[in-house]
Write a protein that holds these residues in place. Structure first.
Motif, PDB file in Angstrom:
ATOM      1  N   PHE A   1     -43.734  15.707 -28.788  1.00 10.13           N
ATOM      2  CA  PHE A   1     -43.015  15.115 -29.987  1.00 10.13           C
ATOM      3  C   PHE A   1     -42.813  13.789 -29.645  1.00 10.13           C
ATOM      4  N   GLN A   2     -42.254  13.401 -28.306  1.00  7.04           N
ATOM      5  CA  GLN A   2     -41.855  12.346 -28.076  1.00  7.04           C
ATOM      6  C   GLN A   2     -43.099  11.216 -28.220  1.00  7.04           C
ATOM      7  N   VAL A   3     -44.136  11.503 -27.714  1.00  4.34           N
ATOM      8  CA  VAL A   3     -45.226  10.606 -27.586  1.00  4.34           C
ATOM      9  C   VAL A   3     -45.753  10.333 -29.206  1.00  4.34           C
ATOM     10  N   VAL A   4     -45.763  11.789 -29.831  1.00  6.29           N
ATOM     11  CA  VAL A   4     -46.219  11.650 -31.270  1.00  6.29           C
ATOM     12  C   VAL A   4     -45.294  10.602 -31.976  1.00  6.29           C
ATOM     13  N   LEU A   5     -44.183  10.967 -31.971  1.00  3.28           N
ATOM     14  CA  LEU A   5     -43.067   9.806 -32.538  1.00  3.28           C
ATOM     15  C   LEU A   5     -43.427   8.555 -32.525  1.00  3.28           C
ATOM     16  N   VAL A   6     -43.320   8.146 -31.335  1.00  2.00           N
ATOM     17  CA  VAL A   6     -43.441   6.714 -30.722  1.00  2.00           C
ATOM     18  C   VAL A   6     -44.643   6.061 -31.545  1.00  2.00           C
TER      19      VAL A   6
END
Length: 330
Positions: A193-198
């Protein structure tokens, strides 16, 4: 003599066909003596795709990678997290097709299971950027005026920051956080989720610009003006007339971006700020392989090969779709 000439002039001849004409509604119309055949732009595009070998090659590769991500057990029955030090750094063999790494993990099983995280990040990031960018571009192109100016300037701010640089800065800042907007970021899906959000936050401006320009091209067409003159609401006009005719190039570019997001995820993981162990991804495997690169190059070769093939497949698929839906390229 007159009757004969009259009879000859009235005799039925071979059917004549005039060149196709592209109408405002995106239909190719072919006129004949007896009928008028209307072909939609989508029908022409799919006909062009069926004749394109690159489309079929990329489609087969994409389907194969999607199967690897969804059902890795179809390709291997070994646990990618099961490592035996006694079998560490074994060369490719009949038992271990791609060999083993320095911790005794089977590289083949990890390459198969690594497709899940890499393609999941790319798919979610491309989908999120597509939805957000399409909505913003639709509003900017259709409403115009101050709405267009405001949305375009906000997009310019995000567009000015390179995607990879933004990922490095924000993922490094968020690495020690326990939650984002109340959503826990620990565990497998939390890190993803972190990577996708950025990627979504800094990837939507390019989609917004493309959608805005597509809407501006479609909005002056006669069928849109006719719907407005008949009293159709703005919501109906955008949903029934503008959006379907403006989405084709956006979807094609999003497919290309999907491959780019996979490579960005691998780069961030290689730098140690993207996906991290115990998550298995191609980027994480490339990071682990750099230690044994000189002595056992196969540890790096196979995850890098699958990463390159996946990125190439999505880019080729997006290029084929874009060329097919662009009447100027045919």
């Amino acid at each position: 003599m007159t009757d004969k000439n009259t009879t000859m002039s009235q005799a039925p001849g071979p059917e004549r066909e005039t060149p196709g004409v592209v109408t405002d509604a995106g239909r190719t119309t072919t006129h004949t003596d007896d009928q008028v055949v209307a072909r939609s732009l989508s029908a022409d595009a799919f006909r062009s795709l069926r004749r394109n070998p690159l489309f079929w090659i990329s489609s087969v590769l994409v389907v194969l990678f999607l199967l690897m991500a969804a059902w890795p057990s179809l390709f291997t029955n070994q646990d990618p997290h099961y490592g035996v030090l006694s079998r560490a750094m074994q060369s490719p063999s009949a038992e271990h097709w791609f060999g083993t790494d320095r911790q005794g993990y089977d590289i083949y099983s990890r390459v198969i299971y690594g497709a899940r995280a890499s393609i999941l990040v790319g798919t979610l990031a491309a989908s999120g950027a597509l939805v957000l960018g399409s909505i913003m571009g639709l509003l900017a192109g259709y409403l115009s005026g101050w709405s267009d100016t405001l949305i375009s300037r906000v997009a310019d701010i995000f567009f000015a920051i390179p995607l990879l640089l933004a990922g490095i800065i924000f993922l490094a800042a968020l690495r020690e956080e326990d939650a984002i907007f109340g959503i826990p970021i620990q565990g497998y899906f939390g890190v993803i989720f972190q990577v996708v959000l950025v990627l979504v936050i800094f990837g939507w401006p390019s989609i917004m610009r493309l959608m805005r320009s597509s809407v501006l091209q479609v909005k002056p067409n006669d069928y849109v003006q006719a719907a407005r003159a008949l009293g159709a609401t703005p919501l109906r006009i955008t949903r029934r007339h503008i959006l379907p005719n403006a989405m084709a190039p956006v979807i094609a570019v999003s497919t290309i971006n999907l491959g780019a997001y996979i490579s960005v995820e691998a780069t961030l993981s290689y730098l140690g700020i993207g996906l991290r162990p115990p998550t298995v991804s191609w980027g994480v495997m490339i990071t682990d392989a750099q230690i044994a690169l000189r002595t056992e190059p196969y540890v790096l070769f196979f995850p890098a090969l699958f990463l390159s093939l996946a990125v190439l497949a999505f880019i080729m698929l997006g290029d084929s779709v874009r060329d097919a839906f662009d009447p100027k390229s045919r």
